[in-house]
Write an enzyme that holds these catalytic residues in place. Structure first.
Site, PDB file in Angstrom:
ATOM      1  N   HIS A   7       0.835  -1.212   0.000  1.00  0.00           N
ATOM      2  CA  HIS A   7       0.000   0.000   0.000  1.00  0.00           C
ATOM      3  C   HIS A   7       0.865   1.255   0.000  1.00  0.00           C
ATOM      4  CE1 HIS A   7       0.466  -0.780   4.410  1.00  0.00           C
ATOM      5  NE2 HIS A   7       0.592   0.525   4.493  1.00  0.00           N
ATOM      6  N   HIS A  79       3.940   7.123   3.864  1.00  0.00           N
ATOM      7  CA  HIS A  79       4.867   5.990   3.736  1.00  0.00           C
ATOM      8  C   HIS A  79       4.397   5.054   2.630  1.00  0.00           C
ATOM      9  CE1 HIS A  79       1.930   4.228   6.707  1.00  0.00           C
ATOM     10  NE2 HIS A  79       2.136   3.123   6.023  1.00  0.00           N
ATOM     11  N   GLU A 130       7.645   0.891   5.101  1.00  0.00           N
ATOM     12  CA  GLU A 130       7.080  -0.144   5.961  1.00  0.00           C
ATOM     13  C   GLU A 130       7.288  -1.504   5.287  1.00  0.00           C
ATOM     14  OE1 GLU A 130       2.817   0.254   6.364  1.00  0.00           O
ATOM     15  OE2 GLU A 130       2.728  -1.069   8.091  1.00  0.00           O
TER      16      GLU A 130
HETATM   17 CO    CO Z   1       1.109   1.290   6.320  1.00  0.00          CO
END
Ligand code: CO
Length: 134
Positions: A7, A79, A130
Site C-alpha cells: 500500500h 509511507h 514499511e
Molecule cells: Co502502512
C-alpha cells in the site's frame, strides 16, 4: 527480499474530504473509517486492482502523523509498504547493512493484522518505508 507494493499511505487532516475526492473524482471504492487507537490513526482503505491506498487521519493527542501534517497541511504521502515473506530475516539483513529500524526493532501488528516494521526514511531515499510480512 522485496515483494509486492502492499500500500501507499496518505496522511490527511480530514478523512471525509479525502475519501470524497477518491469516490467522486476517481470513482474509487473506499471502506468505512476504522479507528486504530493503538496506532493513533483512523484508517480508510481504497482497494485498487494492483495495490491499496490507505488514508490516515490523526486519532488522539499523540498521533504519530500529527507532526507530518503540521509540515504538510494539505496532506501527503506518508509511507509506502512492501511485502516480505519473512520480516525477521528482512530486518536482520537490513540492519546488517546499516539500515535503521524504527521503534524497538520488533515487528508490531499493523493495520491488516500482520507483522510490520518501519525503516528510517533517511536510509530509504527520503521515504518512510514499511515492511509487512504476508
Ligand atoms: Co502502512
Amino acid at each position: 527480499m522485496i515483494g509486492r507494493l502492499n500500500h501507499v499511505a496518505i496522511a490527511v487532516k480530514d478523512l471525509t474530504a479525502a475519501t470524497d475526492v477518491y469516490k467522486k473524482a476517481l470513482g474509487a471504492v473506499v471502506t468505512e473509517p476504522l479507528p486504530q487507537p493503538e496506532h493513533g490513526v483512523t484508517v480508510v482503505f481504497v482497494t485498487l486492482p494492483n495495490t491499496k491506498i490507505e488514508f490516515l487521519e490523526p486519532l488522539g493527542d499523540a498521533s504519530p502523523i500529527a507532526k507530518f501534517l503540521e509540515k504538510n497541511p494539505d496532506g501527503g504521502i506518508h509511507h509506502i509498504c512492501y511485502e516480505v515473506d519473512d520480516i525477521l530475516a528482512a530486518r536482520d539483513t537490513l540492519k546488517a547493512q546499516g539500515a535503521r529500524v524504527l521503534g524497538d526493532g520488533n515487528p508490531k501488528i499493523g493495520a491488516h493484522g500482520k507483522p510490520v516494521l518501519f525503516l528510517h526514511p533517511k536510509d530509504f531515499c527520503g521515504t518512510l518505508t514499511e515492511l509487512e510480512q504476508v
